[in-house]
Design an enzyme around this catalytic site. Structure first.
Site, PDB file in Angstrom:
ATOM      1  N   HIS A  72       0.806  -1.231   0.000  1.00  0.00           N
ATOM      2  CA  HIS A  72       0.000   0.000   0.000  1.00  0.00           C
ATOM      3  C   HIS A  72       0.835   1.275   0.000  1.00  0.00           C
ATOM      4  CE1 HIS A  72      -3.719  -1.927   0.546  1.00  0.00           C
ATOM      5  NE2 HIS A  72      -3.652  -2.181   1.826  1.00  0.00           N
ATOM      6  N   CYS A  94       4.037  -1.175  -3.800  1.00  0.00           N
ATOM      7  CA  CYS A  94       3.820  -1.615  -5.183  1.00  0.00           C
ATOM      8  C   CYS A  94       4.278  -0.517  -6.143  1.00  0.00           C
ATOM      9  CB  CYS A  94       2.344  -1.910  -5.392  1.00  0.00           C
ATOM     10  SG  CYS A  94       1.994  -2.406  -7.094  1.00  0.00           S
ATOM     11  N   HIS A 122      -8.247   4.920   3.519  1.00  0.00           N
ATOM     12  CA  HIS A 122      -7.523   3.737   3.038  1.00  0.00           C
ATOM     13  C   HIS A 122      -6.012   4.000   3.121  1.00  0.00           C
ATOM     14  CE1 HIS A 122      -5.915   0.639   0.425  1.00  0.00           C
ATOM     15  NE2 HIS A 122      -7.048  -0.007   0.631  1.00  0.00           N
ATOM     16  N   GLU A 124      -3.492   3.170   1.447  1.00  0.00           N
ATOM     17  CA  GLU A 124      -2.818   3.599   0.204  1.00  0.00           C
ATOM     18  C   GLU A 124      -3.001   5.110   0.005  1.00  0.00           C
ATOM     19  OE1 GLU A 124      -3.731   1.518  -3.587  1.00  0.00           O
ATOM     20  OE2 GLU A 124      -3.762   3.540  -4.430  1.00  0.00           O
ATOM     21  N   CYS A 197      -5.141   0.158 -11.103  1.00  0.00           N
ATOM     22  CA  CYS A 197      -4.124  -0.741 -11.645  1.00  0.00           C
ATOM     23  C   CYS A 197      -4.770  -1.806 -12.525  1.00  0.00           C
ATOM     24  CB  CYS A 197      -3.249  -1.334 -10.546  1.00  0.00           C
ATOM     25  SG  CYS A 197      -3.719  -2.952 -10.032  1.00  0.00           S
ATOM     26  N   SER A 226     -10.574  -3.502   0.749  1.00  0.00           N
ATOM     27  CA  SER A 226     -11.460  -2.682  -0.084  1.00  0.00           C
ATOM     28  C   SER A 226     -11.653  -3.290  -1.464  1.00  0.00           C
ATOM     29  CB  SER A 226     -10.945  -1.243  -0.154  1.00  0.00           C
ATOM     30  OG  SER A 226     -10.228  -1.007  -1.313  1.00  0.00           O
ATOM     31  N   SER A 269      -5.653  -9.779  -1.867  1.00  0.00           N
ATOM     32  CA  SER A 269      -4.848 -10.203  -0.721  1.00  0.00           C
ATOM     33  C   SER A 269      -5.246 -11.597  -0.229  1.00  0.00           C
ATOM     34  CB  SER A 269      -4.954  -9.167   0.403  1.00  0.00           C
ATOM     35  OG  SER A 269      -6.274  -8.742   0.559  1.00  0.00           O
TER      36      SER A 269
END
Ligand code: SF4
Length: 297
Positions: A72, A94, A122, A124, A197, A226, A269
């Protein structure tokens, strides 16, 4: 009764990379290793790594040694603190997320206001926000979108960059994009970058296709994931009998008797063994239904 497991189920590239690197680090570690936040939104994976010795922490202030950064990503202050305090970071953010950090930072530095689609809570986005400078909006729903449009049109803002959380809904992205194009004043320089993505996009599309062609959809993933929640939303739209589970134990009480085709998708995940466990359990349930039907005949 057929079981169809989506081809794009389970760990995405970014999560796989983070988990494998972390396992590798643990094997070679002589000292304690920390991980900032859960490595993935999956209890089984987290518990397994904890058993192997990793210590999960909520804040970098708790670390005094090598610390893993999960896929994240983290706010830029974490890098600063680690550097100032001699904490080695193993950064497994990532690459897709790192790309967003660089993009928003570049535009924010040249005076753009950043519009970020996604949840402000979130992890990220918490990281991404730290690269957005002073002027930004985080938008999760249409109400927030119209509030932001009003603020942008009414404020002294003439340059806007739009990006999104990597796991944002593609469908929502296109709707929001259209609204922004129509509602923002035409003299505003509007740059839109779809940063959802590819792995997410493909997974969401496959979930939609599969849901349209089965009688029951099972989505496997962490309750706090999420991207799993979004897959469940998509599945529920096209298949009335959709369920979202974390482990195979949760399908015990579900009645599969009247279904011919069952689809399975899993969040980014969700490890492969969780998907295999659900499939195996389902095969057991189907075998039981068949033998019951035989005995009734
Ligand atoms: Fe990276 Fe996409 Fe996976 Fe997020 S969902 S970790 S952006 S590959």
């Amino acid at each position: 009764m057929d079981i169809i497991v989506g081809k794009n189920s389970g760990f995405c590239y970014g999560v796989k990379r983070a988990v494998e690197n972390t396992e590798n680090d643990l094997e070679n570690a002589c000292e304690k290793i920390y991980c900032l936040g859960e490595i993935v939104h999956n209890k089984e994976v987290v518990n397994e790594l904890a058993k192997k010795g990793i210590q999960f922490i909520d804040s970098i202030f708790e670390a005094d040694n090598t610390t893993i950064i999960r896929a994240h990503g983290v706010p830029k202050e974490v890098y600063k603190y680690a550097k100032e305090n001699g904490i080695e970071l193993r950064d497994y953010t990532c690459p897709n997320v790192l790309k967003i950090h660089k993009l928003v930072e570049k535009y924010a530095d040249t005076g753009y206001t950043i519009v970020l689609f996604g949840s402000s809570e979130h992890p990220e986005n918490v990281g991404t926000i730290s690269f957005c400078g002073e002027s930004y909006f985080v938008i999760e729903n249409e109400k927030e979108l119209y509030e932001a449009i009003e603020a942008i049109n009414g404020g002294n803002i003439n340059k806007v960059l739009v990006v999104s959380q990597t796991t944002f809904s593609l469908e929502k992205f296109y709707i929001f994009e259209e609204i922004l194009k129509n509602e923002l004043f035409k003299n505003i320089d509007l740059v839109i970058e779809n940063t959802i993505c590819k792995a997410t996009e493909i997974r969401q599309k496959e979930t939609e296709e599969l849901s349209k062609n089965v009688d029951c959809m099972i989505i496997i993933g962490g309750k706090n994931s999420s991207n799993t929640r979004k897959l469940y939303d998509i599945a529920s739209r096209y298949c009335a009998n959709s369920i979202c589970i974390e482990t195979e134990k949760e399908i015990d009480d579900f009645n599969f008797r009247n279904f011919d085709k069952i689809g399975i998708m899993a969040g980014a995940s969700t490890p492969q063994n969780s998907i295999d466990d659900v499939k195996e359990k389902l095969l057991d349930i189907i075998a039981n239904i068949k033998s019951l039907e035989k005995s009734v005949k």
